[in-house]
Motif scaffolding. Structure first.
Motif, PDB file in Angstrom:
ATOM      1  N   TYR A  28     -62.345  29.686 -63.390  1.00  0.00           N
ATOM      2  CA  TYR A  28     -63.319  29.681 -62.295  1.00  0.00           C
ATOM      3  C   TYR A  28     -64.052  31.023 -62.250  1.00  0.00           C
ATOM      4  N   ASN A 188     -66.520  20.930 -61.790  1.00  0.00           N
ATOM      5  CA  ASN A 188     -65.964  21.492 -60.553  1.00  0.00           C
ATOM      6  C   ASN A 188     -66.819  22.688 -60.146  1.00  0.00           C
ATOM      7  N   GLY A 201     -66.202  17.938 -57.398  1.00  0.00           N
ATOM      8  CA  GLY A 201     -64.896  18.209 -57.969  1.00  0.00           C
ATOM      9  C   GLY A 201     -63.989  18.955 -57.010  1.00  0.00           C
ATOM     10  N   CYS A 208     -60.535  19.333 -52.631  1.00  0.00           N
ATOM     11  CA  CYS A 208     -61.967  19.240 -52.344  1.00  0.00           C
ATOM     12  C   CYS A 208     -62.436  20.523 -51.669  1.00  0.00           C
ATOM     13  N   CYS A 234     -66.630  16.723 -52.232  1.00  0.00           N
ATOM     14  CA  CYS A 234     -66.161  16.738 -53.623  1.00  0.00           C
ATOM     15  C   CYS A 234     -66.893  15.733 -54.513  1.00  0.00           C
TER      16      CYS A 234
END
Length: 337
Positions: A28, A188, A201, A208, A234
């Motif tokens: 991420y 995501n 995502g 979520c 999400c």
């Protein structure tokens, strides 16, 4: 020699597998900054940073749709230069006309001269109330029906007409950034620009994305931020909010709010304090959040019956007690105490 080759082949295969695993490793990333006179925050899961791609998307959007930059496509159209619309401008104008038609003109991006005369458009520093004569003169060249889309050409019935698509274009750039991420395989992510959001995502915790809805506390300094509710996103939907509790000014001792009723040319002064909309796209959510602020609670409820794709949270003031109340449709709200 053959033994060396036999040893080398599996070693080479192992190295190639290791390189592939390293290249495809997902993590991420979070990016933040300032564009279009507002802040942005973008979190996404990818094998590498996509900063350059995100910035390129924002730059292309700015060149088309920023009405505060004299070099952009929308500014050139406002000056009646002979230009062809790009896909971005055409998409935004088409959606604005759709919402104008649905609201009988209470939402209308041709109301830019009204935004200017009240100090919320390109022109700033307004120190007095607009006069009836000024509003009457502007009314002659305002109206979404005076715009015609013909392919890549936008025809204005009156050359004095100017457009300000800010009420939905900020949502649109969020959609564009989200689409850019998806083109690079990102599934995501959360994209937030100036409070407008698209989320798909899951977050780094595997849940979520949880986003907040502000309590409409009057504060034109934007320093007070108290949340009333949270919602979970999400599925790639867009969420946008509009409210006069922050974007207002005091002119000649009277509060002037930024939501303008284009049919009268005056601030709307409706009972809705804030409107939050979740829609299939952030552009649509952005436009309808502004539109609901302009039409008010009762008319807004009627319009929502014709727009089943919209989920809303409207916070309004009870006309008898002054207490804050909430009308919601389709959203699962989690109250924050």
């Amino acid at each position: 020699m053959k033994r060396f080759e036999l040893f080398l082949l599996p070693l080479l295969a192992l190295m190639l597998m290791s390189c592939k695993e390293g290249k495809d490793k997902m993590e991420y990333f979070h990016e933040s900054g300032s564009r279009f006179h507002t802040l942005y925050n973008i979190t996404y899961e990818a094998p590498q940073l996509l900063t350059e791609q995100i910035d390129s998307t924002m730059t292309a959007f700015n060149a088309s749709l920023n009405p505060f930059d004299s070099t952009t496509l929308i500014s050139r159209i406002n000056r009646n230069e002979a230009v062809v619309m790009d896909e971005m401008l055409r998409t935004v104008v088409a959606k604005s006309l759709e919402v104008s038609r649905a609201t009988s003109g209470r939402y209308d991006i041709t109301g830019a001269p009204y935004f200017d005369v009240w100090g919320f458009g390109v022109k700033k520093g307004v120190t007095r109330q607009a006069t009836e004569a000024e509003l009457d003169s502007i009314a002659t060249f305002v109206g979404w029906q005076k715009l015609t889309l013909q392919g890549d050409t936008l025809i204005k019935a009156d050359p004095r007409m100017t457009l300000n698509p800010s009420s939905l274009s900020k949502g649109y750039v969020v959609d564009l950034v989200a689409a850019t991420l998806e083109r690079y395989g990102v599934t995501n992510y959360l994209v937030e620009i100036g409070g407008e959001i698209v989320a798909r995502g899951v977050n780094p915790d595997g849940h979520c994305w949880k986003v907040g809805i502000n309590k409409p506390t009057e504060d034109n300094t934007s320093t007070i931020s108290e949340l009333a509710y949270s919602v979970e996103l999400c599925n790639g939907e867009g969420m946008a909010s509009s409210g006069d509790y922050r974007n207002f000014k005091v002119v000649e001792g009277k509060k002037v709010a930024h939501t303008i009723d284009v049919l009268s040319g005056r601030p709307a002064h409706q009972d809705i304090l804030s409107a939050t909309v979740v829609a299939p796209t952030c552009m649509e959510a952005d436009a309808w959040a502004t539109a609901l602020m302009a039409v008010g609670l009762e008319r807004g409820k009627q319009l929502l019956e014709q727009q089943p794709q919209l989920k809303v949270c409207l916070i309004y003031s009870d006309h008898t007690t002054g207490a804050l109340k909430t009308y919601d449709s389709g959203l699962e709200l989690h109250e924050i105490k």
